[in-house]
Design a protein around this motif. Structure first.
Motif, short mmCIF file in Angstrom:
data_model
loop_
_atom_site.label_atom_id
_atom_site.label_comp_id
_atom_site.label_asym_id
_atom_site.label_seq_id
_atom_site.Cartn_x
_atom_site.Cartn_y
_atom_site.Cartn_z
N GLU A 117 0.82 -1.21 0.00
CA GLU A 117 0.00 0.00 0.00
C GLU A 117 0.86 1.26 0.00
OE1 GLU A 117 -3.31 0.32 -0.40
OE2 GLU A 117 -3.13 -1.83 -0.84
N ARG A 118 1.94 1.25 0.75
CA ARG A 118 2.83 2.42 0.77
C ARG A 118 3.48 2.65 -0.58
NH1 ARG A 118 5.74 1.06 6.54
NH2 ARG A 118 4.08 1.82 7.91
N GLN A 119 3.84 1.56 -1.27
CA GLN A 119 4.46 1.71 -2.58
C GLN A 119 3.52 2.39 -3.57
OE1 GLN A 119 7.45 1.39 -3.33
NE2 GLN A 119 8.45 -0.35 -2.41
N LYS A 120 2.22 2.16 -3.42
CA LYS A 120 1.25 2.77 -4.33
C LYS A 120 1.23 4.29 -4.22
CE LYS A 120 -1.92 -1.20 -4.32
NZ LYS A 120 -3.28 -1.68 -3.94
N THR A 121 1.64 4.82 -3.08
CA THR A 121 1.61 6.27 -2.88
C THR A 121 2.89 6.94 -3.33
OG1 THR A 121 2.53 6.15 -0.62
CG2 THR A 121 0.13 5.89 -0.87
N ARG A 122 3.90 6.17 -3.74
CA ARG A 122 5.18 6.75 -4.13
C ARG A 122 5.12 7.19 -5.58
NH1 ARG A 122 9.89 2.97 -1.58
NH2 ARG A 122 11.03 4.92 -1.66
N GLU A 123 5.51 8.42 -5.83
CA GLU A 123 5.44 8.98 -7.18
C GLU A 123 6.73 8.66 -7.94
OE1 GLU A 123 4.63 13.10 -6.81
OE2 GLU A 123 2.63 12.80 -5.95
N ARG A 124 6.85 7.40 -8.37
CA ARG A 124 8.00 7.01 -9.16
C ARG A 124 7.64 5.80 -10.00
NH1 ARG A 124 12.24 4.65 -4.61
NH2 ARG A 124 11.41 2.52 -4.54
N GLU A 125 8.40 5.58 -11.06
CA GLU A 125 8.10 4.51 -11.99
C GLU A 125 8.71 3.18 -11.54
OE1 GLU A 125 9.31 5.54 -15.91
OE2 GLU A 125 8.17 7.40 -15.97
N ASN A 126 8.06 2.11 -11.93
CA ASN A 126 8.59 0.76 -11.75
C ASN A 126 8.87 0.40 -10.29
OD1 ASN A 126 8.52 0.56 -14.54
ND2 ASN A 126 10.66 1.15 -14.79
N ASN A 127 7.94 0.72 -9.40
CA ASN A 127 8.08 0.24 -8.03
C ASN A 127 8.00 -1.29 -8.03
OD1 ASN A 127 8.32 2.64 -6.50
ND2 ASN A 127 6.14 3.04 -6.80
N PRO A 128 8.61 -1.95 -7.05
CA PRO A 128 8.53 -3.42 -7.00
C PRO A 128 7.07 -3.86 -6.94
CG PRO A 128 10.19 -2.61 -5.45
CD PRO A 128 9.46 -1.41 -5.97
N PRO A 129 6.67 -4.83 -7.76
CA PRO A 129 5.28 -5.31 -7.73
C PRO A 129 5.03 -6.10 -6.45
CG PRO A 129 6.61 -6.66 -9.20
CD PRO A 129 7.48 -5.50 -8.79
N PRO A 130 3.75 -6.29 -6.09
CA PRO A 130 3.41 -7.02 -4.85
C PRO A 130 4.06 -8.40 -4.77
CG PRO A 130 1.45 -5.94 -5.72
CD PRO A 130 2.54 -5.74 -6.75
N GLU A 131 4.12 -9.11 -5.90
CA GLU A 131 4.71 -10.46 -5.86
C GLU A 131 6.20 -10.43 -5.55
OE1 GLU A 131 4.04 -9.33 -10.27
OE2 GLU A 131 2.99 -9.15 -8.34
N ALA A 132 6.88 -9.34 -5.96
CA ALA A 132 8.31 -9.22 -5.65
C ALA A 132 8.51 -8.97 -4.16
CB ALA A 132 8.92 -8.08 -6.46
N ILE A 133 7.65 -8.16 -3.56
CA ILE A 133 7.75 -7.89 -2.12
C ILE A 133 7.43 -9.15 -1.33
CG2 ILE A 133 6.83 -6.51 -0.23
CD1 ILE A 133 6.30 -4.28 -2.22
N GLU A 134 6.43 -9.91 -1.79
CA GLU A 134 6.09 -11.18 -1.14
C GLU A 134 7.27 -12.15 -1.22
OE1 GLU A 134 4.21 -13.89 1.01
OE2 GLU A 134 3.16 -12.03 0.46
N ASP A 135 7.93 -12.19 -2.37
CA ASP A 135 9.09 -13.07 -2.54
C ASP A 135 10.22 -12.69 -1.59
OD1 ASP A 135 10.75 -15.07 -4.14
OD2 ASP A 135 11.91 -13.24 -4.44
N MET A 136 10.45 -11.39 -1.43
CA MET A 136 11.48 -10.94 -0.49
C MET A 136 11.14 -11.37 0.93
SD MET A 136 12.41 -7.07 -1.74
CE MET A 136 12.75 -6.69 -3.45
#
Length: 205
Positions: free
Chosen positions: A155-174
């Motif tokens: 949810e926090r990543q969605k508020t960041r004004e930048r391109e190509n944030n890590p997708p949810p599946e990448a964060i889950e993998d981490m």
């Protein structure tokens, strides 16, 4: 156990940072590593993400665009900057602490920084061609884990004004690949930064 009765949690972290030389932050994307690191390290913070910022126009914010293929170069640059900052630290040219604010999900990601800080004398011999100019000979190192649930980070990543944030599946993998510190690693301070809008709670171990 949670640490209570020592003022605010940021006061607690700041107090700890006042007696440390190197703080290695760990946490998922969106956990709050960069924000907290800059708060307690007086801006002496390095992170691999810096590699992905490009200047678009003068006097305007730099553009962030993550490219997975360049991740190795980003981490190599981050490590080189860390060595240069260590040199400034032991020569007395900057005030401690230095903060490393990468995800550091696996131990192999942060151990090179620990080894560098623990071998600063040998590194300085190489950088200074045998002529040592050191105000400090030993460095105190600590780990700082910034905890936040995967959903919170997404949810926090969605508020960041930048391109190509890590997708949810990448964060889950981490999150699934997360490695706990080993007994011979530096001590770790754990900040529970999962409550959006609330001050992080502090745990130690």
């Amino acid at each position: 156990p949670f640490v209570t009765g020592i003022g605010s949690s940021f006061d607690r972290v700041s107090t700890w940072s006042n007696i440390m030389d190197v703080l290695i932050f760990r946490g998922l994307p969106g956990a709050g590593k960069s924000t907290i690191a800059n708060d307690v390290c007086n801006g002496n913070v390095i992170e691999a993400d810096e590699y992905f910022y490009e200047e678009v126009e003068p006097h305007k914010p730099n553009k962030y665009s993550f490219t997975p293929e360049k991740l190795d170069k980003a981490h190599n640059q981050c490590y080189r900057k860390f060595i240069m900052m260590l040199k400034k630290l032991v020569q007395g040219n900057i005030e401690p602490p230095i903060g490393v604010a990468n995800t550091n999900v696996e131990r192999g990601e942060y151990t090179p920084y620990i080894k560098a800080a623990n071998n600063i004398q040998n590194i300085m011999m190489i950088l200074s061609e045998g002529e040592l100019n050191m105000q400090r000979w030993e460095l105190d190192i600590k780990l700082v884990k910034i905890f936040a649930q995967v959903d919170t980070c997404v949810e926090r990543q969605k508020t960041r004004e930048r391109e190509n944030n890590p997708p949810p599946e990448a964060i889950e993998d981490m999150s699934e690949r997360w490695e706990s510190r080993k007994p011979h690693d530096p001590p770790e301070l754990v900040l529970n930064n999962d409550q959006t809008g609330e001050e992080p709670e502090v745990m130690t171990r």
